[in-house]
Scaffold this motif. Structure first.
Motif, PDB file in Angstrom:
ATOM      1  N   CYS A  78      13.154 -35.044  63.681  1.00 55.95           N
ATOM      2  CA  CYS A  78      12.526 -35.297  62.134  1.00 55.95           C
ATOM      3  C   CYS A  78      11.412 -36.435  62.253  1.00 55.95           C
ATOM      4  O   CYS A  78      11.221 -37.061  63.075  1.00 55.95           O
ATOM      5  CB  CYS A  78      13.674 -35.977  61.425  1.00 55.95           C
ATOM      6  SG  CYS A  78      12.982 -36.205  59.750  1.00 55.95           S
ATOM      7  N   GLY A  80       9.704 -36.785  59.403  1.00 55.79           N
ATOM      8  CA  GLY A  80       9.660 -37.190  57.936  1.00 55.79           C
ATOM      9  C   GLY A  80       9.094 -38.583  57.748  1.00 55.79           C
ATOM     10  O   GLY A  80       9.191 -39.232  58.557  1.00 55.79           O
ATOM     11  N   THR A  81       8.920 -38.955  56.661  1.00 57.17           N
ATOM     12  CA  THR A  81       8.247 -40.269  56.472  1.00 57.17           C
ATOM     13  C   THR A  81       9.129 -41.457  56.952  1.00 57.17           C
ATOM     14  O   THR A  81       8.662 -42.298  57.839  1.00 57.17           O
ATOM     15  CB  THR A  81       7.910 -40.597  54.947  1.00 57.17           C
ATOM     16  OG1 THR A  81       6.947 -39.704  54.502  1.00 57.17           O
ATOM     17  CG2 THR A  81       7.198 -41.896  54.781  1.00 57.17           C
ATOM     18  N   ALA A  82      10.544 -41.523  56.521  1.00 57.25           N
ATOM     19  CA  ALA A  82      11.269 -42.526  57.064  1.00 57.25           C
ATOM     20  C   ALA A  82      11.556 -42.397  58.412  1.00 57.25           C
ATOM     21  O   ALA A  82      11.596 -43.342  59.055  1.00 57.25           O
ATOM     22  CB  ALA A  82      12.578 -42.222  56.230  1.00 57.25           C
ATOM     23  N   CYS A  83      11.713 -41.209  59.071  1.00 55.84           N
ATOM     24  CA  CYS A  83      11.853 -41.306  60.581  1.00 55.84           C
ATOM     25  C   CYS A  83      10.633 -41.541  61.332  1.00 55.84           C
ATOM     26  O   CYS A  83      10.786 -42.258  62.092  1.00 55.84           O
ATOM     27  CB  CYS A  83      12.149 -39.682  60.858  1.00 55.84           C
ATOM     28  SG  CYS A  83      14.154 -39.519  60.292  1.00 55.84           S
ATOM     29  N   CYS A 119      11.847 -33.701  56.932  1.00 55.19           N
ATOM     30  CA  CYS A 119      12.991 -34.488  56.419  1.00 55.19           C
ATOM     31  C   CYS A 119      14.042 -33.627  56.615  1.00 55.19           C
ATOM     32  O   CYS A 119      14.315 -32.570  55.851  1.00 55.19           O
ATOM     33  CB  CYS A 119      12.978 -34.939  55.176  1.00 55.19           C
ATOM     34  SG  CYS A 119      14.229 -35.859  54.495  1.00 55.19           S
ATOM     35  N   LEU A 120      15.099 -34.244  57.194  1.00 54.43           N
ATOM     36  CA  LEU A 120      16.467 -33.506  57.525  1.00 54.43           C
ATOM     37  C   LEU A 120      17.472 -33.838  56.528  1.00 54.43           C
ATOM     38  O   LEU A 120      18.423 -33.530  56.524  1.00 54.43           O
ATOM     39  CB  LEU A 120      17.148 -33.897  59.033  1.00 54.43           C
ATOM     40  CG  LEU A 120      16.233 -33.128  60.055  1.00 54.43           C
ATOM     41  CD1 LEU A 120      16.611 -33.623  61.471  1.00 54.43           C
ATOM     42  CD2 LEU A 120      16.500 -31.625  59.966  1.00 54.43           C
ATOM     43  N   GLY A 121      16.960 -34.838  55.643  1.00 53.93           N
ATOM     44  CA  GLY A 121      17.887 -35.120  54.342  1.00 53.93           C
ATOM     45  C   GLY A 121      18.916 -36.176  54.452  1.00 53.93           C
ATOM     46  O   GLY A 121      19.821 -36.359  53.806  1.00 53.93           O
ATOM     47  N   CYS A 122      18.877 -36.925  55.476  1.00 51.36           N
ATOM     48  CA  CYS A 122      19.690 -38.063  55.815  1.00 51.36           C
ATOM     49  C   CYS A 122      18.705 -39.471  56.162  1.00 51.36           C
ATOM     50  O   CYS A 122      18.980 -39.809  57.285  1.00 51.36           O
ATOM     51  CB  CYS A 122      20.654 -37.898  56.571  1.00 51.36           C
ATOM     52  SG  CYS A 122      20.183 -36.847  58.056  1.00 51.36           S
ATOM     53  N   CYS A 123      17.613 -39.824  55.195  1.00 55.13           N
ATOM     54  CA  CYS A 123      16.513 -40.666  55.730  1.00 55.13           C
ATOM     55  C   CYS A 123      17.318 -41.986  55.917  1.00 55.13           C
ATOM     56  O   CYS A 123      16.598 -42.866  56.797  1.00 55.13           O
ATOM     57  CB  CYS A 123      15.413 -40.824  54.569  1.00 55.13           C
ATOM     58  SG  CYS A 123      15.008 -39.269  53.954  1.00 55.13           S
ATOM     59  N   VAL A 128      16.306 -39.536  62.867  1.00 56.79           N
ATOM     60  CA  VAL A 128      17.275 -38.536  62.860  1.00 56.79           C
ATOM     61  C   VAL A 128      16.931 -37.392  63.825  1.00 56.79           C
ATOM     62  O   VAL A 128      15.645 -37.070  63.853  1.00 56.79           O
ATOM     63  CB  VAL A 128      17.760 -38.192  61.412  1.00 56.79           C
ATOM     64  CG1 VAL A 128      18.605 -37.147  61.472  1.00 56.79           C
ATOM     65  CG2 VAL A 128      18.098 -39.287  60.809  1.00 56.79           C
TER      66      VAL A 128
HETATM   67  S1  FES Z   1      12.649 -38.518  56.861  1.00 54.99           S
HETATM   68 FE1  FES Z   1      13.838 -38.027  58.484  1.00 54.99          FE
HETATM   69  S2  FES Z   1      15.659 -37.534  57.740  1.00 54.99           S
HETATM   70 FE2  FES Z   1      14.387 -37.875  55.925  1.00 54.99          FE
END
Ligand code: FES
Length: 157
Positions: A78, A80-83, A119-123, A128
Protein backbone atom coordinates in the motif's frame (compact mmCIF):
# COMPACT_ATOMS: atom_id res chain seq x y z
CA UNK A 1 6.49 -21.74 -23.14
CA UNK A 2 3.73 -22.71 -25.57
CA UNK A 3 0.24 -21.83 -24.38
CA UNK A 4 -2.41 -24.56 -24.55
CA UNK A 5 -5.30 -22.91 -26.36
CA UNK A 6 -7.98 -25.56 -25.79
CA UNK A 7 -9.34 -23.86 -22.63
CA UNK A 8 -9.35 -20.50 -24.41
CA UNK A 9 -11.33 -22.00 -27.31
CA UNK A 10 -14.01 -23.21 -24.87
CA UNK A 11 -14.22 -19.79 -23.23
CA UNK A 12 -14.52 -18.04 -26.59
CA UNK A 13 -17.28 -20.47 -27.60
CA UNK A 14 -19.17 -19.61 -24.40
CA UNK A 15 -19.11 -15.87 -25.20
CA UNK A 16 -19.11 -15.77 -29.00
CA UNK A 17 -22.79 -14.94 -29.42
CA UNK A 18 -22.90 -12.42 -26.58
CA UNK A 19 -22.70 -8.73 -27.37
CA UNK A 20 -20.28 -6.71 -25.22
CA UNK A 21 -18.84 -9.78 -23.53
CA UNK A 22 -15.16 -8.97 -24.00
CA UNK A 23 -14.45 -8.10 -20.37
CA UNK A 24 -16.04 -11.23 -18.83
CA UNK A 25 -14.37 -13.29 -21.54
CA UNK A 26 -10.96 -11.82 -20.65
CA UNK A 27 -11.69 -12.34 -16.94
CA UNK A 28 -12.37 -16.01 -17.60
CA UNK A 29 -9.18 -16.30 -19.64
CA UNK A 30 -7.18 -14.76 -16.81
CA UNK A 31 -8.85 -17.05 -14.25
CA UNK A 32 -7.57 -20.03 -16.24
CA UNK A 33 -4.10 -18.88 -17.31
CA UNK A 34 -3.31 -16.43 -14.50
CA UNK A 35 -2.80 -13.72 -17.13
CA UNK A 36 -3.95 -13.01 -20.68
CA UNK A 37 -1.42 -14.58 -23.07
CA UNK A 38 -0.65 -12.95 -26.41
CA UNK A 39 -1.64 -16.16 -28.22
CA UNK A 40 -5.11 -15.98 -26.64
CA UNK A 41 -5.50 -12.35 -27.70
CA UNK A 42 -4.72 -13.42 -31.27
CA UNK A 43 -7.26 -16.23 -31.03
CA UNK A 44 -9.99 -13.94 -29.66
CA UNK A 45 -9.22 -11.44 -32.40
CA UNK A 46 -9.55 -14.10 -35.10
CA UNK A 47 -12.61 -15.86 -33.69
CA UNK A 48 -14.60 -12.77 -32.75
CA UNK A 49 -13.35 -10.41 -35.47
CA UNK A 50 -12.08 -7.85 -32.98
CA UNK A 51 -8.88 -5.97 -33.75
CA UNK A 52 -6.06 -6.89 -31.33
CA UNK A 53 -5.58 -3.18 -30.59
CA UNK A 54 -9.15 -3.06 -29.22
CA UNK A 55 -8.46 -6.05 -26.97
CA UNK A 56 -5.20 -4.55 -25.74
CA UNK A 57 -7.06 -1.28 -25.17
CA UNK A 58 -9.31 -3.08 -22.67
CA UNK A 59 -6.43 -5.06 -21.15
CA UNK A 60 -4.32 -1.99 -20.49
CA UNK A 61 -7.22 0.19 -19.31
CA UNK A 62 -8.26 -2.10 -16.45
CA UNK A 63 -5.67 -2.72 -13.74
CA UNK A 64 -7.17 -6.15 -13.04
CA UNK A 65 -5.62 -7.63 -16.18
CA UNK A 66 -2.08 -8.96 -16.50
CA UNK A 67 -0.21 -9.44 -19.74
CA UNK A 68 2.62 -11.49 -18.29
CA UNK A 69 2.60 -14.59 -16.07
CA UNK A 70 2.14 -13.81 -12.39
CA UNK A 71 4.06 -15.24 -9.48
CA UNK A 72 2.60 -17.87 -7.20
CA UNK A 73 2.17 -15.11 -4.59
CA UNK A 74 1.31 -11.48 -5.28
CA UNK A 75 2.60 -8.93 -2.79
CA UNK A 76 0.62 -5.69 -2.82
CA UNK A 77 2.30 -2.83 -1.00
CA UNK A 78 0.00 0.00 0.00
CA UNK A 79 1.21 3.45 -0.97
CA UNK A 80 -1.88 5.35 0.16
CA UNK A 81 -1.36 8.49 2.24
CA UNK A 82 -1.37 6.86 5.68
CA UNK A 83 0.94 4.04 4.59
CA UNK A 84 3.22 6.47 2.79
CA UNK A 85 3.54 8.62 5.90
CA UNK A 86 4.21 5.53 8.04
CA UNK A 87 7.01 4.19 5.85
CA UNK A 88 5.27 2.31 3.04
CA UNK A 89 7.90 3.62 0.61
CA UNK A 90 10.71 1.96 2.57
CA UNK A 91 8.74 -1.29 2.68
CA UNK A 92 8.29 -1.21 -1.09
CA UNK A 93 12.00 -0.40 -1.65
CA UNK A 94 13.06 -3.19 0.69
CA UNK A 95 10.87 -5.75 -1.08
CA UNK A 96 11.97 -4.55 -4.50
CA UNK A 97 15.68 -4.72 -3.57
CA UNK A 98 15.38 -8.05 -1.76
CA UNK A 99 13.37 -9.76 -4.48
CA UNK A 100 15.35 -8.12 -7.28
CA UNK A 101 12.22 -6.96 -9.10
CA UNK A 102 10.36 -3.72 -9.60
CA UNK A 103 6.63 -3.09 -9.29
CA UNK A 104 4.70 -5.07 -11.87
CA UNK A 105 7.43 -7.70 -12.17
CA UNK A 106 7.74 -11.33 -11.11
CA UNK A 107 10.77 -13.05 -9.61
CA UNK A 108 12.66 -15.43 -11.88
CA UNK A 109 11.64 -18.42 -9.77
CA UNK A 110 7.99 -17.47 -10.30
CA UNK A 111 7.27 -17.23 -6.56
CA UNK A 112 6.52 -13.51 -6.09
CA UNK A 113 4.98 -10.68 -8.06
CA UNK A 114 5.21 -7.18 -6.63
CA UNK A 115 2.59 -4.44 -6.93
CA UNK A 116 2.04 -0.94 -5.62
CA UNK A 117 -1.58 -0.26 -4.64
CA UNK A 118 -3.57 2.65 -3.26
CA UNK A 119 -5.37 2.44 0.09
CA UNK A 120 -6.18 -1.11 1.17
CA UNK A 121 -8.80 0.20 3.59
CA UNK A 122 -7.07 -0.43 6.92
CA UNK A 123 -5.12 2.79 7.38
CA UNK A 124 -5.05 2.38 11.18
CA UNK A 125 -2.68 -0.54 10.59
CA UNK A 126 -0.31 1.43 8.31
CA UNK A 127 1.98 0.58 6.72
CA UNK A 128 0.10 -2.33 5.22
CA UNK A 129 0.88 -5.05 2.68
CA UNK A 130 -1.20 -7.89 1.35
CA UNK A 131 0.16 -11.24 0.19
CA UNK A 132 -2.52 -12.93 -1.90
CA UNK A 133 -5.57 -12.59 0.40
CA UNK A 134 -3.67 -12.10 3.68
CA UNK A 135 -3.23 -8.66 5.27
CA UNK A 136 -0.15 -7.68 7.25
CA UNK A 137 -0.30 -4.42 9.19
CA UNK A 138 2.19 -2.26 11.10
CA UNK A 139 4.85 -3.55 8.76
CA UNK A 140 8.54 -3.20 9.48
CA UNK A 141 11.58 -4.40 7.57
CA UNK A 142 12.00 -7.18 10.16
CA UNK A 143 8.40 -8.25 9.61
CA UNK A 144 9.03 -8.30 5.83
CA UNK A 145 12.02 -10.61 6.34
CA UNK A 146 9.84 -13.01 8.34
CA UNK A 147 6.96 -12.91 5.85
CA UNK A 148 9.23 -13.55 2.85
CA UNK A 149 11.00 -16.31 4.71
CA UNK A 150 7.66 -18.01 5.51
CA UNK A 151 6.55 -17.97 1.89
CA UNK A 152 9.96 -19.14 0.71
CA UNK A 153 9.90 -22.02 3.21
CA UNK A 154 6.55 -23.04 1.79
CA UNK A 155 8.28 -23.25 -1.61
CA UNK A 156 10.88 -25.72 -0.36
CA UNK A 157 8.31 -28.05 1.31
S1 FES B 1 -3.33 4.14 3.14
FE1 FES B 1 -2.63 2.11 3.32
S2 FES B 1 -4.37 1.10 4.10
FE2 FES B 1 -5.07 3.10 3.79
Amino acid sequence: MKVNLSEAKNIIKKYCAKEGALIPLLQDVQAIYGYVPEEVVELISKELSIFPVEIYGVLTFYAQFYLTPRGKHTIKVCQGTACHVMGGGEILSYLSDTLGIREGETTEDGIFSLERVACLGCCGMAPVIMVDNDFYGKCTIKKMEDILSNYQKEKSI
